[in-house]
Design a protein around this motif. Structure first.
Motif, PDB file in Angstrom:
ATOM      1  N   ILE A 469      11.753 -21.721 -14.734  1.00  0.00           N
ATOM      2  CA  ILE A 469      10.904 -22.271 -13.685  1.00  0.00           C
ATOM      3  C   ILE A 469       9.774 -23.039 -14.356  1.00  0.00           C
ATOM      4  N   GLU A 470       9.718 -24.345 -14.076  1.00  0.00           N
ATOM      5  CA  GLU A 470       8.737 -25.225 -14.708  1.00  0.00           C
ATOM      6  C   GLU A 470       7.803 -25.790 -13.654  1.00  0.00           C
ATOM      7  N   SER A 471       6.499 -25.760 -13.926  1.00  0.00           N
ATOM      8  CA  SER A 471       5.497 -26.229 -12.983  1.00  0.00           C
ATOM      9  C   SER A 471       4.844 -27.515 -13.465  1.00  0.00           C
ATOM     10  N   MET A 472       4.242 -28.240 -12.515  1.00  0.00           N
ATOM     11  CA  MET A 472       3.610 -29.509 -12.823  1.00  0.00           C
ATOM     12  C   MET A 472       2.493 -29.346 -13.848  1.00  0.00           C
ATOM     13  N   ASP A 473       1.781 -28.214 -13.805  1.00  0.00           N
ATOM     14  CA  ASP A 473       0.661 -28.010 -14.734  1.00  0.00           C
ATOM     15  C   ASP A 473       1.103 -27.424 -16.075  1.00  0.00           C
ATOM     16  N   GLY A 474       2.418 -27.279 -16.271  1.00  0.00           N
ATOM     17  CA  GLY A 474       2.933 -26.780 -17.537  1.00  0.00           C
ATOM     18  C   GLY A 474       3.223 -25.295 -17.565  1.00  0.00           C
TER      19      GLY A 474
END
Length: 582
Positions: A469-474
């Motif tokens: 799971i990868e988020s926009m903020d890293g």
């Protein structure tokens, strides 16, 4: 490795339940705390602690993940009514009426939304496992879906302005009642759909009559847990009709009726097709895809799947059915969608008809598409998008964003990976019947659930897949896509811990992925080497024929398999790790 490797940054550990937690504890002890000098920020996400904290521990998990940036999540129980009652009986201090949804629901969606994360699930690159190749040709299975309702008859468009979008209901009083509101930005897609319950009833009668006339077992699949106000309403009426009017005839003829969540059911039927059945998927957005897939499988079968499959699911924008507002209306009336006081759409509905409203965030869509392209470029994957552009403005925004991201890559002198845009049904057929060497299949959340479960089932075990799971903020969260293995946990308890039947591969791979990310972020060469060695030790162990019981007979050399329990498997991995110098 003579001494422990020092790791500067902490790693978040989200604990779970049952046999998965027994395994997680052992993996962390054997391959993390004994090998590394590392701070673990541990959060108890067990079902009991979610109840005890009334769901606040989920918020704690989100805060810790965003603070530290890298974490591992173990599988947790989603309790049913009986399990909830049993737990509450042990905790008399809790007031059942005051429990919040976060206390009783699965925490997965809330955590993904909280960190703004999209999911990629892919096969662990085992060299000594063969994919299932079930015999589908000429199987007597028919798929029955509705011709009405769903996205095909929705009103969907791209917002022309930024503001507040509302769903209103006007009934007998003539006064508009606000059912739902949310913020929406210019360029965001939104959709309103409804279903006619009289047509659902008619479909149900025809479905059960056909099963009886043709002497077929009947399978019904919907997503009533997540979309309770839409799919759940359909399930309730279909099963009421079955019990009141058809169950006795089914039992007289010796026919069986099965209900299951559509993602789990699709995985079960595709990987182990019954000889003769009727498969009812009344929600036609999903039903049409499965109808076309089964038609293809009966004609051509499933080829030898030697290659890896990656599925990227968009969830961060709160879009598609998983982030929807859905409910049945209480009386005859009109449903309206209003944006900043301007009516955008209206339709007649009858008492009991379910409605569903969903919107998505264009910025989140762009972030997801960027993740898809980066993943494909880094790992030499071919991308196959599934979009319904011919009558869905909702999907067309994805097409526009794909072009934008590609152009931005070119302007930065980067080579965009190869990609195709096809219909979702063609995307699913491609994944199952004509997979490339290294294909990536981006999809929205519900499709992604179905696709990933099918792929995992054909791979032989959920424990042979990884989830990122990868988020926009890293923020990066790694997890195992399997459940808690309740049946294996009961055997473990009955044996006082002597019978430990569980495949820890997915958990171990999640640990290795998380350690690799930490290594890259802090430029820690020793840790990067260790994470690589840990993955290779896992793969080498299966290469050598050491497997857990779920993989029995699924290697390329069944005669050379040695079936071991969880502890024996982990010890074999550690032996390979030591031989590699770790």
């Amino acid at each position: 490795m003579s001494q422990r490797i020092t790791v500067k940054n902490p790693m978040v550990i989200l604990h779970g339940d049952e046999m998965a937690q027994v395994s997680f504890d052992r993996v962390l002890e054997q391959f993390v705390t004994s090998k590394l000098d590392i701070q673990l920020v541990e959060v108890d996400l067990s079902a009991e602690n979610r109840l005890r904290t009334n769901g606040s521990v989920i918020k704690d998990s989100i805060e810790e993940l965003k603070r530290h940036g890298v974490g591992i999540k173990n599988a947790g129980m989603t309790v049913n009514r009986a399990q909830l009652d049993e737990m509450l009986a042990k905790m008399p201090q809790l007031d059942a009426a005051s429990l919040k949804p976060l206390a009783t629901k699965s925490p997965n969606g809330a955590i993904r939304k909280g960190i703004g994360g999209n999911i990629t699930r892919e096969d662990i690159p085992f060299r000594n496992l063969k994919r299932l190749n079930p015999n589908w040709i000429n199987r007597d299975i028919v798929v029955d879906t509705m011709s009405t309702g769903g996205n095909k008859e929705s009103h969907n468009e791209i917002s022309k302005s930024t503001g507040i979008i509302k769903v209103l209901f006007v009934g007998a009083s003539g006064d508009p009642v606000e059912l739902h509101r949310r913020k929406i930005k210019k360029g965001d897609p939104w959709l309103l759909a409804s279903n006619d319950m009289e047509k659902v009833k008619q479909w149900a009668h025809n479905f059960f009559k056909q099963a009886i006339e043709e002497k077929r077992d009947a399978y019904l699949g919907l997503k009533d847990t997540v979309i309770s106000g839409y799919d759940g309403v359909m399930r309730e009426i279909v099963e009421t009709i079955y019990k009141d009017q058809y169950q006795a005839e089914f039992e007289k003829l010796g026919l069986k009726y099965f209900y299951e969540l559509i993602d789990a059911q699709a995985a079960r039927i595709v990987s182990n097709p019954p000889e003769r059945a009727i498969w009812g998927v009344p929600e036609n957005t999903t039903g049409r895809k499965l109808y076309k897939l089964v038609k293809e499988l009966k004609k051509y079968g499933i080829p030898d799947r030697r290659f890896s499959v990656s599925i990227s699911r968009m969830s961060a924008g709160g879009g598609d059915q998983y982030g929807s507002f859905n409910m049945p209306v209480e009386e005859d009336g009109i449903i309206k969608v209003v944006l900043d006081g301007v009516e955008k759409h209206a339709r007649d509905v009858k008492k009991g008809d379910p409605i569903i409203f969903m919107a998505n965030d264009r910025d989140a869509i762009k972030d997801w598409v960027g993740q898809v392209f980066r993943d494909a470029a880094k790992n030499s994957k071919e991308i196959y998008f599934g979009l319904k552009r011919e009558y869905m403005e909702y999907d067309d925004v994805f097409s526009t964003v794909i072009k934008e991201v590609r152009q931005e890559l070119v302007s930065d002198n980067l080579q965009p990976p190869s990609f195709m845009i096809m219909r979702p049904s063609s995307q699913l057929k491609k994944m199952i019947t004509d997979p490339p060497r290294n294909g990536l299949y981006p999809s929205l959340n519900l499709d992604g659930d179905i696709y990933s479960d099918i792929s995992a089932a054909l791979g032989g075990s959920l424990a042979t897949a990884s989830s990122i799971i990868e988020s926009m903020d890293g923020t990066m969260l790694y997890e195992a896509p399997h459940g808690t293995a309740h049946d294996l946990y009961l055997k473990y308890l009955e044996s006082d811990g002597k019978v430990a039947l569980f495949n820890p591969s997915a958990l171990l791979f999640a640990v290795a992925n998380a350690l690799e990310t930490l290594a890259l972020r802090e430029d820690n060469a020793a840790l990067k080497t260790y994470s690589d060695q840990l993955k290779e030790a896992l793969i080498d162990t299966v290469d050598q024929g050491y497997i857990t019981a779920d993989l029995k007979g699924k290697t390329n050399n069944p005669d050379q398999e040695t079936v071991v329990d969880m502890y024996g498997f982990l010890d074999a991995i550690e032996k390979n790790l030591i031989q590699a110098g770790a």
